[in-house]
Write a protein that holds these residues in place. Structure first.
Motif, PDB file in Angstrom:
ATOM      1  N   TRP A 146       0.830  -1.213   0.000  1.00  0.00           N
ATOM      2  CA  TRP A 146       0.000   0.000   0.000  1.00  0.00           C
ATOM      3  C   TRP A 146       0.861   1.260   0.000  1.00  0.00           C
ATOM      4  CZ3 TRP A 146      -4.741  -0.063  -1.478  1.00  0.00           C
ATOM      5  CH2 TRP A 146      -5.508  -1.205  -1.301  1.00  0.00           C
ATOM      6  N   MET A 199       2.118   2.141  -3.432  1.00  0.00           N
ATOM      7  CA  MET A 199       1.091   2.687  -4.329  1.00  0.00           C
ATOM      8  C   MET A 199       0.731   4.135  -3.978  1.00  0.00           C
ATOM      9  SD  MET A 199      -1.322  -0.674  -4.739  1.00  0.00           S
ATOM     10  CE  MET A 199      -2.472   0.102  -5.827  1.00  0.00           C
ATOM     11  N   LEU A 200       1.215   4.639  -2.869  1.00  0.00           N
ATOM     12  CA  LEU A 200       0.895   5.983  -2.416  1.00  0.00           C
ATOM     13  C   LEU A 200       1.300   7.068  -3.420  1.00  0.00           C
ATOM     14  CD1 LEU A 200      -0.319   7.605  -0.099  1.00  0.00           C
ATOM     15  CD2 LEU A 200       1.962   7.704   0.913  1.00  0.00           C
ATOM     16  N   LEU A 216       1.341   6.931  -6.614  1.00  0.00           N
ATOM     17  CA  LEU A 216       0.359   6.878  -7.700  1.00  0.00           C
ATOM     18  C   LEU A 216      -0.930   7.591  -7.299  1.00  0.00           C
ATOM     19  CD1 LEU A 216      -0.457   5.816 -10.484  1.00  0.00           C
ATOM     20  CD2 LEU A 216      -1.251   3.739  -9.335  1.00  0.00           C
ATOM     21  N   PHE A 217      -1.412   7.356  -6.107  1.00  0.00           N
ATOM     22  CA  PHE A 217      -2.614   8.013  -5.627  1.00  0.00           C
ATOM     23  C   PHE A 217      -2.412   9.527  -5.524  1.00  0.00           C
ATOM     24  CE2 PHE A 217      -3.554   3.782  -3.597  1.00  0.00           C
ATOM     25  CZ  PHE A 217      -4.593   3.462  -4.456  1.00  0.00           C
ATOM     26  N   ILE A 218      -1.250   9.948  -5.084  1.00  0.00           N
ATOM     27  CA  ILE A 218      -0.960  11.387  -4.989  1.00  0.00           C
ATOM     28  C   ILE A 218      -0.968  12.033  -6.370  1.00  0.00           C
ATOM     29  CG2 ILE A 218       0.836  13.057  -4.393  1.00  0.00           C
ATOM     30  CD1 ILE A 218       1.546  11.228  -2.010  1.00  0.00           C
ATOM     31  N   ILE A 228      -2.598  10.994  -9.043  1.00  0.00           N
ATOM     32  CA  ILE A 228      -3.986  11.017  -9.527  1.00  0.00           C
ATOM     33  C   ILE A 228      -4.767  12.143  -8.862  1.00  0.00           C
ATOM     34  CG2 ILE A 228      -6.170   9.740  -9.510  1.00  0.00           C
ATOM     35  CD1 ILE A 228      -4.496   7.193  -9.961  1.00  0.00           C
ATOM     36  N   LEU A 229      -4.606  12.322  -7.571  1.00  0.00           N
ATOM     37  CA  LEU A 229      -5.300  13.403  -6.873  1.00  0.00           C
ATOM     38  C   LEU A 229      -4.841  14.772  -7.371  1.00  0.00           C
ATOM     39  CD1 LEU A 229      -5.398  12.089  -3.203  1.00  0.00           C
ATOM     40  CD2 LEU A 229      -7.312  12.350  -4.785  1.00  0.00           C
TER      41      LEU A 229
END
Length: 115
Positions: A8, A11-12, A14-16, A18-19
């Motif tokens: 997890w 993957m952080l 990638l999430f940042i 996208i946001l």
């Protein structure tokens, strides 16, 4: 348990990203130019220099140009949407319009309605 935690955490970023991309897209939509519309007639809008062509049709001796005309206006989700269709306008040697042939090329202009 630690493997799942590291999965997890990896993957952080990638999430940042996208946001951040969603935030930038939202800001662009907020800064979009708003247009207040008055009375608009349905005068044909001719295309720019790239879209406008003149060619001779050897069989008929006609020249044609491409022209965009207003087809319809409708309100969709708080926006006025204008639909323009491209037409082939055939003219004789004197410049008289002989025929007008609609093409499948459509353009849409969307205006925010400020109420």
């Amino acid at each position: 348990m630690k493997n799942q935690f590291f999965k997890w955490i990896s993957m952080l970023p990638l999430f940042i990203i996208i946001l951040f991309a969603a935030y930038l897209d939202h800001e662009d939509m907020q800064k979009a130019n708003t247009v207040v519309l008055g009375d608009i007639d349905s005068t044909p809008v001719s295309g720019d220099g790239v879209d406008e062509k003149e060619m001779k049709d050897e069989a008929e001796g006609l020249s044609y140009t491409l022209e965009k005309r207003l087809e319809k206006r409708e309100i969709i989700n708080g926006y006025l949407v204008e639909t323009y269709r491209e037409y082939e306008i055939y003219k004789d040697e004197s410049g008289n319009v002989i025929k007008s042939v609609p093409t499948s090329n459509l353009d849409f202009l969307r205006y925010y309605i400020n109420e």
